[in-house]
Design a protein around this motif. Structure first.
Motif, short mmCIF file in Angstrom:
data_model
loop_
_atom_site.label_atom_id
_atom_site.label_comp_id
_atom_site.label_asym_id
_atom_site.label_seq_id
_atom_site.Cartn_x
_atom_site.Cartn_y
_atom_site.Cartn_z
N ASN A 289 -1.70 9.08 -0.29
CA ASN A 289 -2.64 7.95 -0.25
C ASN A 289 -3.52 8.18 0.97
O ASN A 289 -3.10 7.96 2.10
N ASP A 295 1.60 5.34 3.41
CA ASP A 295 1.81 4.35 2.36
C ASP A 295 2.11 5.03 1.03
O ASP A 295 1.87 6.22 0.83
N ARG A 296 2.60 4.22 0.10
CA ARG A 296 2.94 4.70 -1.23
C ARG A 296 1.69 5.19 -1.96
O ARG A 296 0.63 4.57 -1.90
N TYR A 297 1.79 6.31 -2.66
CA TYR A 297 0.71 6.81 -3.50
C TYR A 297 0.92 6.27 -4.90
O TYR A 297 2.00 6.40 -5.48
N CYS A 298 -0.12 5.64 -5.44
CA CYS A 298 -0.02 5.05 -6.76
C CYS A 298 -0.95 5.74 -7.74
O CYS A 298 -2.15 5.83 -7.52
N SER A 327 4.60 -2.74 -6.53
CA SER A 327 4.82 -2.15 -5.21
C SER A 327 3.56 -1.50 -4.64
O SER A 327 3.53 -1.14 -3.47
N CYS A 328 2.53 -1.34 -5.47
CA CYS A 328 1.29 -0.74 -5.00
C CYS A 328 0.44 -1.79 -4.28
O CYS A 328 0.36 -2.94 -4.73
#
Length: 472
Positions: A289, A295-298, A327-328
């Motif tokens: 990301n 952070d989380r990659y969506c 969660s994104c």
């Protein structure tokens, strides 16, 4: 004399009728003015439990030659501390083409969307304890045109960097005429991301307007920018930043330097070795990301959160329409679209019926980029002595802090307070340096592209110290 005689000849009942007609006419003129510039107090919002614990006003300010040419919709929250004395801030979001509603609900405003699965009802709102409205009054505007609830006869003709600059300036002076109680308050512009391009131009235009004697006089004190695009050369800092953060190997970094020679934006199509290395770089970052590398990659919206290196600043942000994972982080964009398109919300916000169809947080079509860098505006504003805070979430790959440090260094001002950590609860919140031009640079440790969204407590403390003229 003839006119006087003619009036005397009119029967009293007819005179009454004429006066009544004139009264209705002038009442309509007053109503037309109100329609051109109107405001309403909002005490309840759908999705928020109970009365609002802050003062929210929404309204329209008319721009253009006629009242209905362009109507700018705004949200105004009074300072929760001392609105008579606290500073006034006008906030713009980046994009280009995103409403500062984003700043209101995702970053610095007094309420936010509760992160829970959408069930078909109005999305829930919760209070944000680190709202910057605890320190100052803030205006959030739906600009540029095409975003939010603002509307215009010709949207396309009013979408460019310079149009945005002029619209913000014109809006502010008209708003202050209607809110004269804030004329003596210190005024600041605030923005992040792409608005690092137009906002320094806005500040300069406000300053020039004051010098020319435009009324009302705006008590301009300075500006603040978060992870601001400034030179349009930020992409050239992506690769050294990624290497420094351990995202690419030493060997690939050395090969990129050798084959591309530090230029990663306008690459010669015949330079196959550089293009090959850029492809390898892209593959290494395909699961990152870039707005916050921690952070989380969506995958749900790869067009927004992941773009190839050569397209990073060339493709604008889009409103999120597809249902993402809860969660994104982008789930909040989805909730905003559902919330703002609800009839009860529009009624509560006093939206004029029939003016806006589908609400768009970001509208990026046909936006003309006319300002090819804002460095010169910073030079001019520094000479005039305005205060500025430039802050960078240090885990942002889109506008790395190293690129921001580079143009600040090029201003060539002497250092007043050298590099040091700034603390929050005896912990390092980031690092800062202050210059003789009254510019403060600060990093926000562990934060991303829109820093207050990721680290609200750190950013609240940073802002509260700066706006109070205290050292970070």
């Amino acid at each position: 004399m003839v006119a006087k005689m003619n009036m005397m000849m009119i029967p009293p009942s007819h005179i009454f009728q004429i006066l009544l007609t004139l009264s209705v006419f002038f009442s309509m003129q007053i109503l037309t003015h109100i329609e051109a510039s109107s405001s309403s107090k909002v005490e309840h919002l759908p999705g928020f439990q109970g009365p609002l614990p802050f003062e929210l006003e929404t309204g329209y300010v008319g721009l253009g030659e006629t009242d209905d040419d362009m109507q700018v919709f705004y949200y105004f929250i009074k300072s929760e501390n001392n609105p008579q004395k606290d500073p006034l801030l006008l906030w713009l979001t980046g994009g280009p083409g995103c409403s500062s509603f984003s700043g209101l609900v995702y970053q610095i405003g007094p309420f936010a969307f509760e992160k829970k699965e959408y069930d078909g009802s109005v999305p829930s709102l919760v209070s944000r304890p680190q709202s910057w409205t605890k320190l100052c009054s803030i205006i959030f505007v739906d600009l540029p045109f095409g975003t939010g609830f603002s509307y215009a006869k010709n949207v396309t003709a009013n979408r460019s960097d310079w149009k945005l600059v002029h619209h913000v300036h014109q809006f502010l002076r008209k708003w202050l005429i209607d809110h004269s109680e804030f004329l003596s308050n210190e005024f600041y512009m605030g923005a992040d991301s792409y608005s690092g391009i137009p906002v320094p131009a806005v500040v300069q235009e406000i300053s020039n307007g004051n010098e020319k004697g435009l009324k009302p006089l705006i008590n301009l004190q300075g500006y603040l920018l978060g992870n601001p695009i400034t030179t349009l050369k930020e992409i050239n800092y992506h690769i050294p930043y990624a290497h420094g953060m351990g995202l690419i190997s030493d060997e690939l970094y050395a090969s990129l330097q050798r084959n591309c020679k530090g230029e990663y934006i306008d690459v010669d199509s015949k330079n196959e070795l550089c293009l090959r290395d850029l492809q390898s770089f892209d593959e290494c970052l395909s699961g990152i990301n870039t707005f916050n590398i921690l952070d989380r990659y969506c995958k749900d919206d790869s067009s927004l959160w992941r773009r190839s290196l050569t397209q990073e600043l060339k493709k604008p942000l889009r409103s999120h329409l597809k249902l993402p994972e809860l969660s994104c982080q982008i789930y909040g964009f989805y909730l905003a679209t559902k919330w703002a398109n609800d009839d009860s919300v529009r009624k509560a916000l006093h939206i004029r019926e029939g003016t806006i169809g589908k609400w768009e947080r970001c509208y990026t079509t046909d936006f003309e980029r006319e300002i090819h860098g804002s460095f010169e505006f910073h030079v001019n504003l520094s000479k005039k002595g305005y205060r500025s805070l430039i802050y960078s979430g240090d885990h942002d790959l889109v506008v790395p802090f190293t690129s921001t440090q580079a143009w600040i260094r090029d201003l060539n001002y002497s250092i007043a307070d050298d590099w040091r950590p700034w603390l929050l609860n005896d912990q390092v919140g980031g690092y800062t340096r202050t210059y003789s031009n009254r510019m403060t640079f600060a990093t926000v440790k562990g934060s991303g592209h829109t820093a207050p969204e990721y680290t609200p407590e750190q950013c609240f403390v940073m802002f509260s110290r700066w706006i109070s003229n205290l050292p970070l």
